[in-house]
Design an enzyme around this catalytic site. Structure first.
Site, short mmCIF file in Angstrom:
data_model
loop_
_atom_site.label_atom_id
_atom_site.label_comp_id
_atom_site.label_asym_id
_atom_site.label_seq_id
_atom_site.Cartn_x
_atom_site.Cartn_y
_atom_site.Cartn_z
N LYS A 160 2.11 4.97 0.38
CA LYS A 160 2.20 3.63 -0.15
C LYS A 160 2.53 2.74 0.75
O LYS A 160 1.94 1.61 0.64
CB LYS A 160 3.06 3.75 -1.40
CG LYS A 160 2.46 4.69 -2.38
CD LYS A 160 3.44 5.30 -3.66
CE LYS A 160 2.76 6.38 -4.59
NZ LYS A 160 3.61 6.99 -5.55
N GLN A 175 9.69 6.61 -7.03
CA GLN A 175 9.10 7.87 -6.96
C GLN A 175 9.75 8.92 -7.61
O GLN A 175 10.90 9.33 -7.60
CB GLN A 175 9.03 8.02 -5.30
CG GLN A 175 8.11 9.38 -4.98
CD GLN A 175 6.72 9.02 -5.24
OE1 GLN A 175 6.24 7.85 -5.08
NE2 GLN A 175 5.92 10.14 -5.86
N ASP A 227 3.49 0.97 -11.65
CA ASP A 227 3.18 2.47 -11.89
C ASP A 227 2.69 2.60 -13.29
O ASP A 227 2.05 3.65 -13.72
CB ASP A 227 4.41 3.30 -11.92
CG ASP A 227 4.37 4.06 -10.40
OD1 ASP A 227 3.20 4.20 -9.83
OD2 ASP A 227 5.36 4.74 -10.00
#
Ligand code: NAP
Length: 299
Positions: A62, A106, A129
């Protein structure tokens, strides 16, 4: 909008890697335009807790993706004994930080931390997200929202490869909150117009259910579970699965396996995504797309 790659048409492969590369180029030029017009660089932050090998890899990708498209990125690391309170405090800080357009935590998190509480602590306007219930809810009723990356990447593949989804019978195997469930909502929405069945571990006669699908999306996390006899001739098959299996052929000592037995299924398909190089790169690029939307919304 890119042209569908000729090589991919010939081989019936939906090339996620190539498509993601094209989208990155598009995002990079949008960033250049933003900066030329005096706006700030889009900024994505990632919180990583602990040292899980998979999570380390995903976050490193990322950060690398951000560099490629001209985003600023920040990595915030914590050891896996961080308290839930400390983590929530950091999230509140990021919510307030004007320079950060979007951030992710994460997953998975250590067991002593309530993941749902963490997700709900993120400002929905920075939840790139797309896991916050506000974004999920807005997605369900078709309002502008951050759509979670994997479903969003898959929809983009359908669009860019001009795959006819209208009225098609779509079977999704898997009902997780990050893949199967949101994807089932998107596939049934107007513009996509598929007729959707969501299958899971309690589905009866799964092989027969799958064999009726015009579009079969495997998102269960069981390597090579979908065999040729579960797939209709001419179906479009999307393989979301990425299970790490040991391998002596790679430097890392593992390789990724999809949920579809590719060699025997591919010859029957109109289109199929490979693993790796299918859904994975599109998931990564969808996060960049959401971050760009967040940055533009603020500027
Ligand atoms: P998950 O949370 O474990 O959910 C798996 C789903 O599959 C569950 O709904 C489960 O049913 C169902 N399932 C499991 N075994 C089954 C079986 N034998 N028959 C029918 N249904 C079955 O997994 P996930 O997070 O959605 O991820 C799924 C896979 O996609 C994993 O391999 C993951 O690594 C991969 N993934 C890839 C990407 C990417 O970018 N390529 C992104 C996200 C995930 P129940 O609900 O009944 O338990």
């Amino acid at each position: 909008m890119i042209k569908t790659p000729k090589r991919a048409i010939m081989e019936n492969i939906i090339d996620g890697k190539l498509t993601a590369h094209e989208i990155k180029r598009e995002i990079k030029s949008e960033v250049e335009i933003l900066i030329e017009s005096g706006k700030k660089q889009p900024h994505l932050a990632a919180i990583l807790v602990g040292h899980d090998g998979g999570s380390e890899t995903y976050v490193a990708y990322k950060i690398k993706d951000c560099e490629e498209v001209g985003f600023k990125s920040s990595l915030i690391r914590f050891e896996d004994d961080i308290s839930e309170h400390e983590l929530l405090k950091k999230i509140h800080e990021l919510n307030e930080n004007e320079d950060i357009d979007g951030f992710i935590v994460q997953l998975p998190l250590p067991n002593h931390i309530d993941e749902q509480k963490v997700i709900e602590a993120i400002d929905p306007n920075k939840d790139v997200d797309g896991f916050h219930p506000v974004n999920v809810g807005r997605t369900v009723i078709g309002l502008p929202s951050f759509v979670s990356a994997t479903p969003s990447g898959i929809i983009e593949l359908f669009k860019r490869y001009q795959i006819d989804t209208s009225g098609k019978n779509c079977v999704i195997v898997g009902r997780s909150n990050i893949v199967g469930r949101p994807l089932s909502i998107l596939m049934s929405q107007k513009k996509i117009n598929a007729t959707v069945t969501v299958a899971h571990s309690r589905t009866r006669d799964l092989d027969k259910v799958c064999a009726k699908a015009d579009i079969l999306i495997a998102a269960l996390g069981s390597p090579e579970f979908i065999k040729a006899d579960m797939v209709k001739e001419g179906a479009v098959v999307i393989d979301v699965g990425t299970t790490r299996v040991p391998s002596t052929e790679t430097k890392s000592g593992f390789r990724l396996k999809g949920d579809v037995k590719y060699d025997e299924v591919a010859p029957k398909c109109a289109h199929i995504t490979p693993v790796p190089g299918g859904v994975g790169p599109m998931t990564r690029v969808a996060l960049l797309g959401n971050t760009l939307i967040a940055a533009k919304a603020k500027s």
